[in-house]
Design an enzyme around this catalytic site. Structure first.
Site, short mmCIF file in Angstrom:
data_model
loop_
_atom_site.label_atom_id
_atom_site.label_comp_id
_atom_site.label_asym_id
_atom_site.label_seq_id
_atom_site.Cartn_x
_atom_site.Cartn_y
_atom_site.Cartn_z
N THR A 62 -57.48 -5.80 74.99
CA THR A 62 -57.26 -5.14 76.29
C THR A 62 -58.39 -5.42 77.26
O THR A 62 -58.16 -5.83 78.41
CB THR A 62 -57.14 -3.62 76.07
N GLU A 76 -73.04 -1.00 81.55
CA GLU A 76 -72.49 0.13 82.32
C GLU A 76 -71.14 0.59 81.75
O GLU A 76 -70.85 1.78 81.67
CB GLU A 76 -72.32 -0.28 83.79
N GLY A 86 -50.48 4.60 74.35
CA GLY A 86 -51.54 3.62 74.19
C GLY A 86 -52.93 4.19 74.43
O GLY A 86 -53.91 3.46 74.52
N LYS A 145 -71.51 7.43 72.95
CA LYS A 145 -71.81 7.35 74.38
C LYS A 145 -73.00 8.23 74.77
O LYS A 145 -73.86 7.83 75.54
CB LYS A 145 -70.57 7.75 75.19
#
Lengths: 400, 400
Positions: free
Chosen positions: A13, A128, A186, A204
């Site tokens: 993706t 980023e 998805g 994260k």
């Protein structure tokens, strides 16, 4: 015009998104860079899938073929997991390639090693997209508030969890049903563990800890809870008193170093996270001069992720450093906090809580350790830290 | 360690804020800059007020004394209005000083002239604080989404107006009473025209237009409405159907160039502006790859403004350019829009609107010009453009 030679590792993706976005914005990008962009190679895993790419682009399953390209300026890394990504990036850095990556697990695990390697070899390393996709949280921390002291960063960092909690709230369906909706759309993987057990948000917030404080807490000291224990019942009880349950990650600093928790919390309607719905992400940065700044937007998806990675490519041309800021410390207050407790009245009857308008949903103010200790004999009572209530809730209550 | 020589023009709320924040964060700033910071001079207007500043700092009412300092690296400009600020900055730029300013009226009026002058003399010009104080909107536009095409930027850019509308909503008081509260709290000036007539938001959105599209619309083509026509009645009617009235500025692009409107609008609870309360600001950037990104935080105040200006000082050291981006155009769609109409039923009876749950408050979908034409004979009907409803409201309605 010179040519900038780039390659992609991974063509899922995100990899496909980068390829397509470069094509879509080619004119604008080449005008900003003052260089032509050539996508020289794409490293794929499964040779049998059809790839619709330009004829000039080498598509290969052999990493060495990419590594041995005669000239390669920048590599976009868009695969998951620590290996083989770490080996690939290390060898590319040693060869002098600049790196743009979105690989959170890799950065949380081996970030400092890779940053050091990049510094040694004087190549740029940008990531980023690894936290909250196109929301410019890393650049804001690096360049928007670095004259400040930061007391806290909190974030809705996992879009899948946010979507599922939202479904539970709006439709009153079961967790399993909501997960299935997320998978159908998805938003969740077939194996959803990484999202719903809090791993994704955990990686994260560790990346943010590295950037903001130059260090991570010991992983075993981090509270990491997912959303699988949150029920529609909890959400309804919370809603009845004006609160919403959201999965958040939180980073602050104690005298011993960074403190992280990843868990479901209760959000009041005065907090900027209250209305963050769907697969969106949001991050709130609390600083001593700039105040509380919240950034909100898409936290995942092909185009938002690709956008952040292409912005990283542009930033490499600015040659800014990748240093760690906020090395000076501000001690987080270890004071009282507000909590939402959910449980049946019988279970809570021997605790003196603030009366609430809704049976079975109670506010409590106090030290987290005390509250958890008082509830040890009440395993069925759920405890949600509360966001959005700045002051202790009055009348003040005592835990017996 | 070298010394960075700075001076302040103006020592009001913002000027004092810069001075105090530099003192407060001196260690961190000097470590980031790898230079000592010396505040060599402060230009003031009223010599009779006491100034508590370091003995080594010259405090003067004479601009020439500041201009003739033997070495001056950076000047923080913190006064209001075009003159004498434009003359001061021009002379400083010609002398080779870097400039950090928060002066929105100056930038909206003479920004392109000053940018050119700064480019000619190769000095840095920074003005992050001029739009939404510490919210990093300029740096996000310059470095967070510049690989994108932007279709729209909208913002709650005037904290005073937002505060007053909030007071009207929460307390049901009159506009005059709410204004007095704002003045008592120091959020509104004795002469509040600049805020409540929309001038402040107008200047700010013009600055964004310059940055994003490299040009401004003709001022006379800009819809600029303040908040003085918004009543508690309107706010209650809107609230009854789940909407809030907020003062916003909006920037998009048509084939003829940038289009700006500054006016009160109706916000639905799915829009990120719904919960922006008090004197806060928020900006939403809609882009083709990164998606919709919203930044929210303090839009004014001594410390948030000073923080943004000190971040500008740090960014001067990075030597990034002050160029204009987004020169490639995306045509804004000139299609139908959703509106909230407020007026008594008699006045609206000959118009077919979507039925609403609240008498006197109606939704309409259509072309703005058509709707305004249809309402020309109904001067008492208020028209608020609506944010937060992405699709046209169904059932579709016809304006007769």
């Amino acid at each position: 015009m010179d040519t900038l030679h780039v390659a992609l590792i991974g063509f899922g993706t995100v990899g496909k998104g980068i390829y397509q976005c470069i094509e879509k914005q080619r004119e604008q990008l080449e005008s900003l860079l003052q260089k032509k962009i050539s996508i020289d190679a794409i490293l794929i895993k499964n040779a049998e899938l059809q790839r619709e790419v330009d004829e000039g682009t080498v598509v290969t399953t052999e990493f060495d073929e990419l590594l041995n390209l005669p000239q390669l300026d920048v590599v976009f890394e868009a695969i998951n997991g620590v290996e083989p990504a770490e080996t690939y990036l290390s060898r590319l850095i040693e060869k002098g390639c600049h790196i743009v990556t979105a690989n959170k697990e890799l950065l949380a695990t081996s970030g400092s090693r890779i940053r050091e390697l990049a510094a040694t070899h004087k190549v740029g390393l940008r990531y980023e997209a690894s936290v909250a996709a196109s929301i410019p949280i890393l650049s804001t921390l690096r360049e928007g508030v670095r004259s400040n002291q930061l007391s806290e960063i909190s974030g809705i960092l996992n879009g899948t969890s946010n979507f599922i909690l939202n479904e539970l709230q709006e439709k009153g369906i079961t967790f399993e049903e909501a997960l299935r909706v997320a998978q159908d759309k998805g938003y969740a993987e077939a194996d959803p563990k990484n999202d719903i057990d809090g791993w994704d948000a955990f990686y994260k917030i560790l990346i943010l800890s590295d950037i903001v404080y130059g260090q991570q807490p010991k992983w075993e000291n981090v509270v990491r809870k997912g959303i699988s224990d949150v029920t529609s019942f909890d959400i309804k009880k919370a809603e009845a008193i004006g609160l919403r349950i959201k999965h958040t990650a939180n980073l602050s600093l104690s005298a011993e170093g960074p403190v992280i928790s990843v868990e479901p919390v209760a959000i009041s309607n005065t907090h900027p996270f209250f209305n963050v719905t769907g697969v969106n992400n949001a991050v709130c940065v609390s600083s001593n001069l700039a105040g509380d700044i919240t950034l909100q937007g898409p936290g995942a998806g092909a185009e938002p992720t690709a956008s952040a990675m292409i912005e990283d490519l542009l930033s490499l041309h600015r040659n800014s450093t990748d240093a760690v800021y906020y090395s000076s410390l501000e001690k987080a207050e270890d004071g009282d906090q507000n909590f939402l407790l959910i449980g049946d009245d019988a279970a809570l009857s021997n605790l003196t809580f603030l009366p609430s308008s809704e049976e079975g949903a109670y506010y409590a103010t106090g030290n987290r350790r005390d509250i958890e200790a008082a509830l040890q004999t009440h395993p069925h009572v759920k405890v949600y830290p509360m966001y959005g209530t700045e002051n202790r809730l009055t009348p003040q209550i005592e835990l017996i």
